[in-house]
Design an enzyme around this catalytic site. Sequence first.
Site, mmCIF file in Angstrom:
data_model
loop_
_atom_site.group_PDB
_atom_site.id
_atom_site.type_symbol
_atom_site.label_atom_id
_atom_site.label_comp_id
_atom_site.label_asym_id
_atom_site.label_seq_id
_atom_site.Cartn_x
_atom_site.Cartn_y
_atom_site.Cartn_z
ATOM 1 C CE LYS A 95 10.549 -17.911 -7.968
ATOM 2 N NZ LYS A 95 11.414 -16.979 -7.469
ATOM 3 C CB ALA A 182 17.849 -18.339 -9.247
ATOM 4 C CG ASN A 204 14.769 -9.811 -5.359
ATOM 5 O OD1 ASN A 204 14.276 -10.555 -4.764
ATOM 6 N ND2 ASN A 204 15.384 -8.556 -5.381
#
EC number: 2.8.1.10
Length: 256
Positions: A95, A182, A204
């Site tokens: 990534k 995100a 996350n």
Amino acid sequence: MLHIADKTFASHLFTGTGKFASSQLMVEAIRACGSQLVTLAMKRVDLRQHNDAILEPLIAAGVTLLPNTSGAKTAEEAIFAAHLAREALGTNWLKLEIHPDARWLLPDPIETLKAAETLVQQGFIVLPYCGADPVLCKRLEEVGCAAVMPLGAPIGSNQGLETRAMLEIIIQQATVPVVVDAGIGVPSHAAQALEMGADAVLVNTAIAVADDPVNMAKAFRLAVEAGLLARQSGPGSRSHFAHATSPLTGFLEASA
């Protein structure tokens, strides 16, 4: 099933490893959400030790590791980190993250494209974190990236799909998987991303900082499954006008 490069994933939910209170909680949340691809920042693990507190449980869990270059501010730094990761972990998967401003953590488009082109030529399977820029995503695809990972909102902001209009264009024109990465703060954001056509989401912070990360992970799993199923079911088109579901005209006329 989701196909990226040489791998196939049953889950359309990818997760990260940051901000969890403990490694045990991290693994429990990953298992609860069913994620098969997990990112980890190279700056947070001891690459010399496979019994690292973060790395060891991930290896034991059998997930595909996606090392990231978080912390890199230039293409050169990202390329260096990529080679360290490949040597230590034995994976070509990467990534790519390059964000020079620590306050906003927005990806540098110029350095990202530059690094992506070089890394692909060096045999890496590159999944770049990037802005929701349709032109940039197409360029990243053209240089050989295996997927693109445009942001929904700034990292960790929990703002949701603030870039929705641009994400729709990216999804429409992409010939590689699109992973919204995100800014996803609640399960409904993830469901919306899958409904609009994204191939996967990466979550996350929203899981890790929840009061109950394991149950939040389950919620995200269900939301992603629901969003994907809704898209596959062919939702009705939107309209500016009302359309009656139970017309009463004939009934009223007959009763007059």
